[in-house]
Design a protein around this motif. Sequence first.
Motif, PDB file in Angstrom:
ATOM      1  N   ASP A 524      49.329  29.732  57.367  1.00 24.69           N
ATOM      2  CA  ASP A 524      48.579  30.998  57.306  1.00 24.69           C
ATOM      3  C   ASP A 524      48.854  31.766  56.015  1.00 24.69           C
ATOM      4  N   THR A 525      50.081  31.660  55.506  1.00 23.93           N
ATOM      5  CA  THR A 525      50.415  32.378  54.271  1.00 23.93           C
ATOM      6  C   THR A 525      49.548  31.881  53.117  1.00 23.93           C
ATOM      7  N   ALA A 526      49.423  30.559  53.004  1.00 25.70           N
ATOM      8  CA  ALA A 526      48.602  29.983  51.932  1.00 25.70           C
ATOM      9  C   ALA A 526      47.133  30.396  52.085  1.00 25.70           C
ATOM     10  N   LYS A 527      46.635  30.401  53.320  1.00 26.72           N
ATOM     11  CA  LYS A 527      45.239  30.805  53.552  1.00 26.72           C
ATOM     12  C   LYS A 527      45.018  32.270  53.177  1.00 26.72           C
ATOM     13  N   GLN A 528      45.950  33.111  53.597  1.00 24.54           N
ATOM     14  CA  GLN A 528      45.807  34.538  53.318  1.00 24.54           C
ATOM     15  C   GLN A 528      45.846  34.815  51.818  1.00 24.54           C
ATOM     16  N   LEU A 529      46.752  34.137  51.115  1.00 26.25           N
ATOM     17  CA  LEU A 529      46.839  34.321  49.665  1.00 26.25           C
ATOM     18  C   LEU A 529      45.571  33.824  48.979  1.00 26.25           C
ATOM     19  N   SER A 530      45.066  32.682  49.421  1.00 27.82           N
ATOM     20  CA  SER A 530      43.862  32.120  48.817  1.00 27.82           C
ATOM     21  C   SER A 530      42.687  33.089  48.947  1.00 27.82           C
ATOM     22  N   GLU A 531      42.557  33.709  50.109  1.00 31.21           N
ATOM     23  CA  GLU A 531      41.486  34.695  50.310  1.00 31.21           C
ATOM     24  C   GLU A 531      41.699  35.910  49.409  1.00 31.21           C
ATOM     25  N   ARG A 532      42.954  36.280  49.211  1.00 33.22           N
ATOM     26  CA  ARG A 532      43.254  37.453  48.386  1.00 33.22           C
ATOM     27  C   ARG A 532      42.907  37.203  46.924  1.00 33.22           C
ATOM     28  N   GLY A 577      49.438  34.071  41.960  1.00 33.58           N
ATOM     29  CA  GLY A 577      49.635  35.471  42.331  1.00 33.58           C
ATOM     30  C   GLY A 577      48.610  36.394  41.725  1.00 33.58           C
ATOM     31  N   MET A 578      48.895  37.664  41.889  1.00 39.30           N
ATOM     32  CA  MET A 578      47.998  38.708  41.404  1.00 39.30           C
ATOM     33  C   MET A 578      48.838  39.924  41.032  1.00 39.30           C
ATOM     34  N   VAL A 579      48.507  40.544  39.923  1.00 43.87           N
ATOM     35  CA  VAL A 579      49.244  41.727  39.484  1.00 43.87           C
ATOM     36  C   VAL A 579      48.367  42.961  39.622  1.00 43.87           C
ATOM     37  N   ALA A 580      49.017  44.106  39.691  1.00 39.31           N
ATOM     38  CA  ALA A 580      48.305  45.382  39.758  1.00 39.31           C
ATOM     39  C   ALA A 580      48.409  46.071  38.400  1.00 39.31           C
ATOM     40  N   ASP A 581      47.386  46.787  38.032  1.00 36.89           N
ATOM     41  CA  ASP A 581      47.429  47.513  36.761  1.00 36.89           C
ATOM     42  C   ASP A 581      47.513  49.008  37.029  1.00 36.89           C
ATOM     43  N   ASP A 582      47.422  49.799  35.983  1.00 36.16           N
ATOM     44  CA  ASP A 582      47.389  51.251  36.129  1.00 36.16           C
ATOM     45  C   ASP A 582      46.345  51.809  35.155  1.00 36.16           C
ATOM     46  N   PRO A 583      46.026  53.093  35.250  1.00 36.48           N
ATOM     47  CA  PRO A 583      44.951  53.637  34.403  1.00 36.48           C
ATOM     48  C   PRO A 583      45.189  53.486  32.900  1.00 36.48           C
ATOM     49  N   ASP A 584      46.459  53.459  32.491  1.00 36.25           N
ATOM     50  CA  ASP A 584      46.760  53.357  31.056  1.00 36.25           C
ATOM     51  C   ASP A 584      46.678  51.927  30.546  1.00 36.25           C
ATOM     52  N   ASN A 585      46.909  50.965  31.418  1.00 33.19           N
ATOM     53  CA  ASN A 585      46.887  49.556  31.025  1.00 33.19           C
ATOM     54  C   ASN A 585      46.001  48.790  32.004  1.00 33.19           C
ATOM     55  N   ILE A 587      44.023  45.679  33.346  1.00 37.60           N
ATOM     56  CA  ILE A 587      44.094  44.222  33.260  1.00 37.60           C
ATOM     57  C   ILE A 587      42.882  43.653  33.985  1.00 37.60           C
ATOM     58  N   GLU A 588      42.029  42.972  33.250  1.00 33.45           N
ATOM     59  CA  GLU A 588      40.840  42.389  33.870  1.00 33.45           C
ATOM     60  C   GLU A 588      41.187  41.096  34.594  1.00 33.45           C
ATOM     61  N   LEU A 589      42.025  40.267  33.967  1.00 40.63           N
ATOM     62  CA  LEU A 589      42.398  38.975  34.552  1.00 40.63           C
ATOM     63  C   LEU A 589      43.712  39.150  35.324  1.00 40.63           C
ATOM     64  N   LYS A 590      43.606  39.569  36.558  1.00 33.98           N
ATOM     65  CA  LYS A 590      44.805  39.882  37.351  1.00 33.98           C
ATOM     66  C   LYS A 590      45.382  38.645  38.034  1.00 33.98           C
ATOM     67  N   THR A 591      44.530  37.706  38.400  1.00 30.53           N
ATOM     68  CA  THR A 591      44.977  36.518  39.137  1.00 30.53           C
ATOM     69  C   THR A 591      45.537  35.481  38.173  1.00 30.53           C
ATOM     70  N   PHE A 592      46.564  34.766  38.615  1.00 34.40           N
ATOM     71  CA  PHE A 592      47.149  33.718  37.763  1.00 34.40           C
ATOM     72  C   PHE A 592      47.552  32.514  38.606  1.00 34.40           C
ATOM     73  N   HIS A 593      47.546  31.371  37.966  1.00 33.86           N
ATOM     74  CA  HIS A 593      48.061  30.117  38.535  1.00 33.86           C
ATOM     75  C   HIS A 593      48.678  29.369  37.362  1.00 33.86           C
ATOM     76  N   CYS A 594      49.985  29.473  37.268  1.00 36.05           N
ATOM     77  CA  CYS A 594      50.631  28.988  36.045  1.00 36.05           C
ATOM     78  C   CYS A 594      52.056  28.511  36.341  1.00 36.05           C
ATOM     79  N   GLU A 595      52.672  28.004  35.307  1.00 35.44           N
ATOM     80  CA  GLU A 595      54.078  27.595  35.386  1.00 35.44           C
ATOM     81  C   GLU A 595      54.897  28.558  34.522  1.00 35.44           C
ATOM     82  N   ILE A 596      55.837  29.226  35.155  1.00 32.17           N
ATOM     83  CA  ILE A 596      56.680  30.173  34.418  1.00 32.17           C
ATOM     84  C   ILE A 596      57.643  29.396  33.529  1.00 32.17           C
TER      85      ILE A 596
END
Length: 659
Positions: A524-532, A577-585, A587-596
Amino acid sequence: MQTGENEQALRKILDMTRLISIIILGLHFYYYCYAAFQVWHLTAHLTDSLMNNIRNTGLFSNFHKSKLIALGFLVISLLGSKGRKDEKQNYKTAFAYILTGLLIYFISYLILLLNVQAVTLTILYIGLTSIGYLLAMTGGGLLSRIIKDRLNNDIFNKENETFPQEERLLENEYSINLPAQYHLKDKLRKSWINIINPFRALLVLGSPGSGKSYFVIRHVITQHIKKGFAMFVYDFKFDDLSVIVYNNWLKYKHLYKVKPEFYVINFDDLTRSHRCNPLDPSAMLDITDAMESARTILMGLNREWIKRQGDFFVESPINFLTAIIWFLRKYQDGEFCTLPHVIELMQLDYDSLFTLLRLEKEVDVLVNPFVNAYLNDVMEQLEGQIASAKVAMARLSSPQLYYVLSGNDFTLDINDPEKPKLVCMGNNPQKIQIYGAVLSLYVNRLVKLVNKKGKLKSSLVFDEFPTIYLNNMDSLIATARSNKVATCLGIQDFSQLRKDYGREQADVIMNIAGNIVSGQVTGDTAKQLSERFGKIMQDRESLSINSQDTSVSRSKQLEAAVPPSKISSLSSGEFVGMVADDPDNKIELKTFHCEIINDHDALKKEQEGYQEIPVIRKLDNSIIQRNYLQIKQDIQDIFEGERERLMGDPALKHLIIKK
């Protein structure tokens, strides 16, 4: 659109063109092999006159000219042909036919140089040239049957599920920035995970071994210390994270405006642990603080109660414990207001305990139902209400716990601008039930003190968050943003949070966290994240084959950017994952799928240079035992002193309960 007549006309034109090619090749044979045709009696005066006229056009001015013209008409006829498509055909086979045919077609000229009879030469020449012609024609026909746009051979749809990600480094005084790399179609590109607003909470998910601590949480700690945050770290596997905090504190403490202090709570090695009273009377301003503390400690000891809040036999023990805590807070201005004193006071017999509690008017309301039940001999109900609290709290009766909980080396207001602190509290996976309850109380009191206006920016890091109980965690995330409190929660799976906190609280925590970094999770965690993470436009191709024709169709369709199966199969170090932005910065591309990207060699070298957390004080068992016995004696002294006072005051004598 093409009509049937147009297709038929085109076919006739192509047939005519190919016929012209064959006629020109036949004329070539007749002209250059005339001697053999005479022997075969295939010549006539009319044809000779006709050939003479054709020769005057220059068609036979060069031996290969007529052959090239015949070949040219053949090529024209093949360009317009539409053979039935075949998915098994390929260019390699087609060009093999064409090149072989052309080679034979032109090399047949050498046959004419042989010194043999004219008839034999003609047969050999015409035969080889015709074979070359037919092979070239066959190869050209195969070209028209090849499917030019073959279906994608990407079995797992890996390239189609790639999408653009944030490649800029967006940094501010609060941000956490993680270097990464990602695939975009067939290219590997550099990117950044920019958590520019950590005050909207960071949720780090991932099954054991997915790299939550190594790739994410350690960088949250190091970057926030470097940026001058006050910090609290719940270290589930002490001292994995605590040693990182300690060494980064040594490295960066000079960057703070006011140099912070480092404190650690560790119940296993008391020589390397500070002492702190979570029920510090100076931080307990009213009875609601006592009630919150009572709820936290009992929920931590009885995790199944979390889902039964509101039940009579859950709320009654909480009220009972609240009464004891608040009594000690009011008694002599809180001199004995510590958790060990609370535990020992609970163990008094009912006559003594109720007599003491009735002395405090604010507590009388809470304790009155218990006193009435006792006086009316409703012992079964009373035991059901009180015994569950007494039995649970008795599990904390340990000299080691008493020693740490009864001291006062530091207070829990870690983000006090004048006295900033970095505090680490260590659990032990083998003693989760006991240590987790006590640490839950610490965290509850700490959060209450931290979440205030006008304080230093602070970072709260919880490794394996479900192993402690923090009431109203959702409220902390929702309200602490404006007070510059960044929260980082490490969770293995959503189901783990749901099991320990109940479905409602777990859903709220999961949904209000603004930043999510997830390693491998399933179900369920993977499904919920995928929808998000939403959907992206992906190319779709289909191949249709029938007896008449073969066709390839292309379309675009919205599909999951990161499907659940992809999240379930992430390697260690790979995160979505997905990051949140703020009014000063923004971010259009919030979603990522990468290798840290971690510099493993540098981190290993840094870790090898780490200093151990130093010994804080020398201790022996006699000091710990003496403290343990002193707490027990304090409770006896309180009771004896109050009983003598009551006995000596006729106005208060009626408060003594005897049964």
